[in-house]
Design an enzyme around this catalytic site. Structure first.
Site, PDB file in Angstrom:
ATOM      1  N   ARG A  72      25.962  86.292  59.367  1.00  0.00           N
ATOM      2  CA  ARG A  72      26.928  85.368  59.870  1.00  0.00           C
ATOM      3  C   ARG A  72      26.235  84.255  60.757  1.00  0.00           C
ATOM      4  O   ARG A  72      25.456  84.514  61.846  1.00  0.00           O
ATOM      5  CB  ARG A  72      27.621  86.329  60.685  1.00  0.00           C
ATOM      6  CG  ARG A  72      28.662  87.213  59.875  1.00  0.00           C
ATOM      7  CD  ARG A  72      29.656  88.302  60.635  1.00  0.00           C
ATOM      8  NE  ARG A  72      28.631  88.992  61.446  1.00  0.00           N
ATOM      9  CZ  ARG A  72      28.991  90.008  62.313  1.00  0.00           C
ATOM     10  NH1 ARG A  72      30.301  89.974  62.467  1.00  0.00           N
ATOM     11  NH2 ARG A  72      28.064  90.740  62.707  1.00  0.00           N
ATOM     12  N   ARG A  83      35.705  97.067  50.599  1.00  0.00           N
ATOM     13  CA  ARG A  83      34.885  97.759  51.433  1.00  0.00           C
ATOM     14  C   ARG A  83      35.356  99.320  51.706  1.00  0.00           C
ATOM     15  O   ARG A  83      34.365 100.093  51.629  1.00  0.00           O
ATOM     16  CB  ARG A  83      35.189  97.030  52.950  1.00  0.00           C
ATOM     17  CG  ARG A  83      34.731  97.548  54.060  1.00  0.00           C
ATOM     18  CD  ARG A  83      33.016  97.567  54.050  1.00  0.00           C
ATOM     19  NE  ARG A  83      32.600  97.745  55.509  1.00  0.00           N
ATOM     20  CZ  ARG A  83      31.355  98.177  55.579  1.00  0.00           C
ATOM     21  NH1 ARG A  83      30.496  98.359  54.453  1.00  0.00           N
ATOM     22  NH2 ARG A  83      31.103  98.409  56.793  1.00  0.00           N
ATOM     23  N   CYS A 138      27.337  86.724  68.161  1.00  0.00           N
ATOM     24  CA  CYS A 138      27.651  86.902  69.473  1.00  0.00           C
ATOM     25  C   CYS A 138      27.002  85.772  70.291  1.00  0.00           C
ATOM     26  O   CYS A 138      27.913  85.020  70.956  1.00  0.00           O
ATOM     27  CB  CYS A 138      26.729  88.099  69.818  1.00  0.00           C
ATOM     28  SG  CYS A 138      27.724  89.711  69.226  1.00  0.00           S
TER      29      CYS A 138
END
Length: 428
Positions: free
Chosen positions: A330, A38, A259
């Site tokens: 995700r 990353r 979320c």
């Protein structure tokens, strides 16, 4: 806020990278992540999540990136933005949060401030994270170092509601520190800030934001199940109801992501620890978690209704990311739909033109196709069924007749097909 303060952002994902970019325009900022690949990518001004452009990197001229622990120890303010998922038992997993706290604590100095942005349950910051900071630093909380909580409100894939134009909640462990943290964020957030009276209030506010959305979607998902039994089109009902000025416009579908599909479990977790077992929040989660099975079984019923063989039926799922026009996979619920169909003996293909194939393979052990591959597969054998799972812009221009035969079933979960255009189209 003094401009000579050095800021370290811990975790450079969907939340941390945009934050590092903005702070790096005004302050000396260190972007830290334990993922060496990353960091290599970011040093080359590349963002695999497509949130940050090359021009953004160039504008952030006080920012540099590192994976080395000792390089963040020069910071005065640490902001922790690591993932806080749930495990397979739907229990909060704060291991990354505690690991980040340990890394920060090892270099913590007197007068430093540690701000948490990761979503978690109320009391977590002071009861779980602060002890790790104290142990690893040998410093005393609210005497030698201070803590704040400012929950992230990043909406992946949203190019309009970005970091700087979403109001930011702030808080601190003392009145003075809270004001300093608020001033820090005010310097980059054009939409302004809201200074919460305590860290726990800020934590709770974040948790209920997504729990509220989860419950509203659960309501329309339950309506979709009821109207399915009644033979009524849910979208037509919602359109009619929306003619009232104060009707909340939510639509049914799969609820995934980092979320909405996760945060309610953090709220129910802390409530259960306090001896209260939430009923409404838990019911909403149960309904939304049941949608993949409901959708797969509905497809099986539609195939049978059209006299199509279920065993080896060729099914195409359009989209695997958790939301439209976003690369984030995700906690996607599409793999659960695929698994259920595979259990029925179907031959399942998934097409997503924007998802990272390698990431999907690594996370879900699923091979996905892009649009050209999907059309090539359809040339060999037309699909018996298609489920429109995610409303990517690329899908709106697809000529579905090229993918299916005359008896095929098309199941639209997102309501972007006109049902009147074909009797074989069904909407959730």
């Amino acid at each position: 806020m003094k401009s000579d303060k050095i800021i370290a952002i811990i975790g450079l994902g969907y939340v941390g990278l945009p934050l590092a970019i903005e702070f790096g325009k005004l302050y000396q900022t260190i972007g830290f992540d334990i993922d060496k690949n990353r960091i290599k990518e970011l040093l080359e001004h590349k963002d695999k999540n497509d949130q940050v452009l090359n021009t953004d990197f160039q504008a952030s001229n006080h920012l540099y990136f590192t994976h080395k622990h000792h390089e963040i120890q020069k910071a005065d303010i640490y902001i922790i933005t690591v993932p806080t998922p749930v495990d397979k038992y739907k229990t909060p997993d704060i291991s990354a949060l505690l690991q980040a706290s340990k890394i920060v604590g090892e270099g913590l100095k007197k007068g430093n401030i540690v701000i948490y942005e990761s979503t978690t349950y109320p009391t977590c910051t002071q009861q779980n994270c602060v002890p790790v900071l104290e142990t690893s630093s040998n410093l005393i909380y609210n005497k030698d170092f201070f803590v704040g909580y400012s929950p992230e409100r990043i909406n992946p894939g949203d190019k309009q509601n970005t970091l700087t134009n979403i109001k930011k909640i702030t808080s601190g462990s003392t009145k003075k520190i809270a004001e300093e943290i608020d001033a820090l964020y005010s310097s980059i957030i054009t939409a302004g800030t809201y200074l919460a009276p305590s860290i726990e209030v800020a934590e709770a506010a974040k948790a209920i934001e997504n729990a509220q959305r989860d419950l509203n979607i659960a309501f329309v998902n339950e309506l979709a199940m009821i109207f399915d039994k009644l033979g009524i089109d849910t979208y037509e009902v919602l359109q009619a109801a929306s003619s009232k000025w104060n009707f909340l416009k939510f639509t049914p579908g799969l609820v995934g992501g980092h979320c909405i599909g996760v945060d309610p479990y953090y709220l129910t977790h802390i409530a259960s620890k306090m001896g209260y077992h939430p009923k409404v929040i838990s019911a909403g989660r149960q309904i939304n978690d049941a949608m993949p099975v409901f959708i797969a079984q509905k497809m099986i019923k539609l195939l049978a209704k059209n006299y199509l063989e279920i065993l080896n039926a060729k099914i195409l799922l359009l989209g695997i990311t958790f939301k439209e026009n976003c690369k984030d996979t995700r906690n996607s619920k599409v793999p659960q739909v695929a698994k259920e169909l595979l259990d029925f003996g179907c031959d399942v293909h998934i097409c997503d033109p924007i998802a990272d194939k390698a990431e999907v393979k690594k996370t879900y052990q699923i091979d996905i196709f892009d649009l050209p591959e999907t059309f090539k597969n359809a040339q060999e054998t037309k699909y018996d069924g298609i489920i429109l799972c995610v409303a990517h812009q690329e899908f709106k221009n697809i000529s579905l007749p090229l993918l299916v035969h005359k008896n095929s079933v098309i199941y639209d979960l997102k309501g972007f097909l006109e049902t009147k255009s074909s009797e074989n189209i069904t909407r959730l």
